[in-house]
Write a protein that holds these residues in place. Structure first.
Motif, mmCIF file in Angstrom:
data_model
loop_
_atom_site.group_PDB
_atom_site.id
_atom_site.type_symbol
_atom_site.label_atom_id
_atom_site.label_comp_id
_atom_site.label_asym_id
_atom_site.label_seq_id
_atom_site.Cartn_x
_atom_site.Cartn_y
_atom_site.Cartn_z
ATOM 1 N N GLU A 278 0.811 -1.216 0.000
ATOM 2 C CA GLU A 278 0.000 0.000 0.000
ATOM 3 C C GLU A 278 0.847 1.269 0.000
ATOM 4 O O GLU A 278 0.360 2.340 -0.347
ATOM 5 N N GLU A 281 4.351 3.502 -4.720
ATOM 6 C CA GLU A 281 3.796 4.571 -5.542
ATOM 7 C C GLU A 281 4.326 4.458 -6.969
ATOM 8 O O GLU A 281 5.536 4.374 -7.195
ATOM 9 N N PHE A 282 3.393 4.479 -7.912
ATOM 10 C CA PHE A 282 3.737 4.461 -9.329
ATOM 11 C C PHE A 282 2.971 5.602 -9.994
ATOM 12 O O PHE A 282 2.486 6.502 -9.328
ATOM 13 N N PRO A 284 -0.337 7.272 -11.850
ATOM 14 C CA PRO A 284 -1.754 7.062 -11.522
ATOM 15 C C PRO A 284 -2.356 5.829 -12.205
ATOM 16 O O PRO A 284 -3.079 5.048 -11.575
ATOM 17 N N ASN A 287 -0.904 2.725 -10.603
ATOM 18 C CA ASN A 287 -1.465 2.565 -9.256
ATOM 19 C C ASN A 287 -2.834 1.889 -9.314
ATOM 20 O O ASN A 287 -3.157 1.011 -8.497
ATOM 21 N N THR A 288 -3.657 2.286 -10.285
ATOM 22 C CA THR A 288 -4.981 1.690 -10.435
ATOM 23 C C THR A 288 -4.869 0.214 -10.804
ATOM 24 O O THR A 288 -5.590 -0.632 -10.270
ATOM 25 N N ALA A 291 -3.685 -1.816 -7.752
ATOM 26 C CA ALA A 291 -4.766 -2.012 -6.787
ATOM 27 C C ALA A 291 -5.708 -3.118 -7.243
ATOM 28 O O ALA A 291 -6.137 -3.964 -6.441
#
Length: 337
Positions: A278, A281-282, A284, A287-288, A291
């Motif tokens: 969690e 960080e990549f 946007p 990141n989606t 997840a």
């Protein structure tokens, strides 16, 4: 009467059961597709149907859309027909079937040769439909994962021959091969169909650790559920419980306690690794995708555990009672012909 008390391995798992909303109609579509191959005798097909492989897909991929969920159902059918056809053959025949499946996967537009084992056409149809809605990275990753899976099944066939001469794998060796024969890697890759997960993200050490521990959790729970049937059929030399009993000089209760401890170690580690994931960080878009992928990874242990008891594969109609009470009668050894 001798009973087995199954340890409550998933008691502390924080994610609850989910199911895909397209389960009933799409699972039946896939089942009808698979029945068209007439892979089994009528009685064997009924037994196959009782396993509810569409339910496994629905529990494992609760948020996939209709098209991708259909691909998941088809994959589960392919998995288990491949398993049935290779379960008792020698290494040479297992290699032949693995090569057929891989050729069909790599060449989904190529007609299969006349007289070939139906595994080729099942694989071809599954993949030719799935890739219509697949990202390029998911296609490449699935093909590599399927290659590793089929090769591990060949290795397992070689083990059967060696077992006849008294060889039993060590616990460490069994973990190494079971991580592939359980088929988790292709399942994870299928979850990637709607997303594009870059290689450096997929292989990130934190995500890789999470994936490996989740795979171990799945196969430990699978071996726990399948042990009773396998020991009764004298087909338990690839079950981690039997291997632990042999290597560590444990009785059955001791081996079950050992399995529960190994399972807990991995659950605890997954929950810690999850926190680290969690923090990654990549971009946007990535990141989606991450997840989405992690949600499916984390869902798998609960899905697998629920299916072990809700399907008829391991406990027949008694599954929900066994899931609740954790007690099952030890089946007698089958008489050898």
């Amino acid at each position: 009467m001798t009973t087995i008390c199954l340890p409550p391995t998933m008691a502390s798992w924080p994610l609850s059961r989910q199911i895909n909303p397209y389960y009933e109609p799409v699972a039946e579509e896939s089942a009808e597709w698979f029945r068209s191959f007439a892979a089994f005798s009528p009685d064997a097909q009924k037994a196959f149907d009782r396993c509810k492989f569409g339910l496994l897909a629905a529990l494992s991929y609760p948020t996939l859309n209709r098209e991708h969920y259909r691909a998941a159902c088809d994959l589960m059918n392919l998995f288990f027909v491949f398993d049935e056809y290779t379960d008792t053959v020698d290494e040479v025949e297992a290699r032949r079937l693995a090569d057929i499946s891989m050729d069909a996967l790599r060449n989904p537009e190529k007609p299969r040769p006349a007289g070939e084992c139906l595994i080729g056409e099942v694989t071809r149809q599954f993949w030719s439909h799935a890739i219509k809605n697949a990202s390029p990275t998911s296609r490449r990753r699935f093909e590599a994962a399927w290659d590793r899976f089929t090769t591990s099944v060949v290795d397992q066939a070689r083990d059967r021959t060696n077992a006849c001469s008294g060889h039993i794998r060590t616990v460490e060796e069994q973990f190494a091969i079971r991580r592939y024969t359980i088929g988790a890697e292709p399942c994870y890759a299928l979850a990637e169909l709607p997303i594009d997960l870059p290689d450096d993200v997929w292989s990130n050490p934190v995500i890789d650790t999470l994936r490996k521990d989740i795979t171990d959790i799945i196969f430990l729970d699978n071996d726990l559920a399948s042990y009773n049937k396998e020991q009764a059929a004298d087909d338990d030399l690839h079950n981690i419980i039997t291997i632990a009993m042999h290597e560590k000089q444990l009785d059955l209760d001791g081996a079950l306690s050992w399995l529960a401890a190994e399972h807990k170690t991995r659950v605890d580690r997954v929950l810690e690794t999850w926190k680290q994931v969690e923090k990654l960080e990549f971009s946007p878009d990535v990141n989606t995708a991450v997840a989405f992928y992690i949600d499916h990874l984390l869902n798998w242990p609960r899905a697998n555990d629920c299916w072990n008891f809700e399907s008829g594969r391991y406990f027949g109609r008694d599954g929900l009672r066994v899931q609740r009470e954790r007690v099952v009668e030890l089946l007698p050894k089958r008489a050898k012909s």
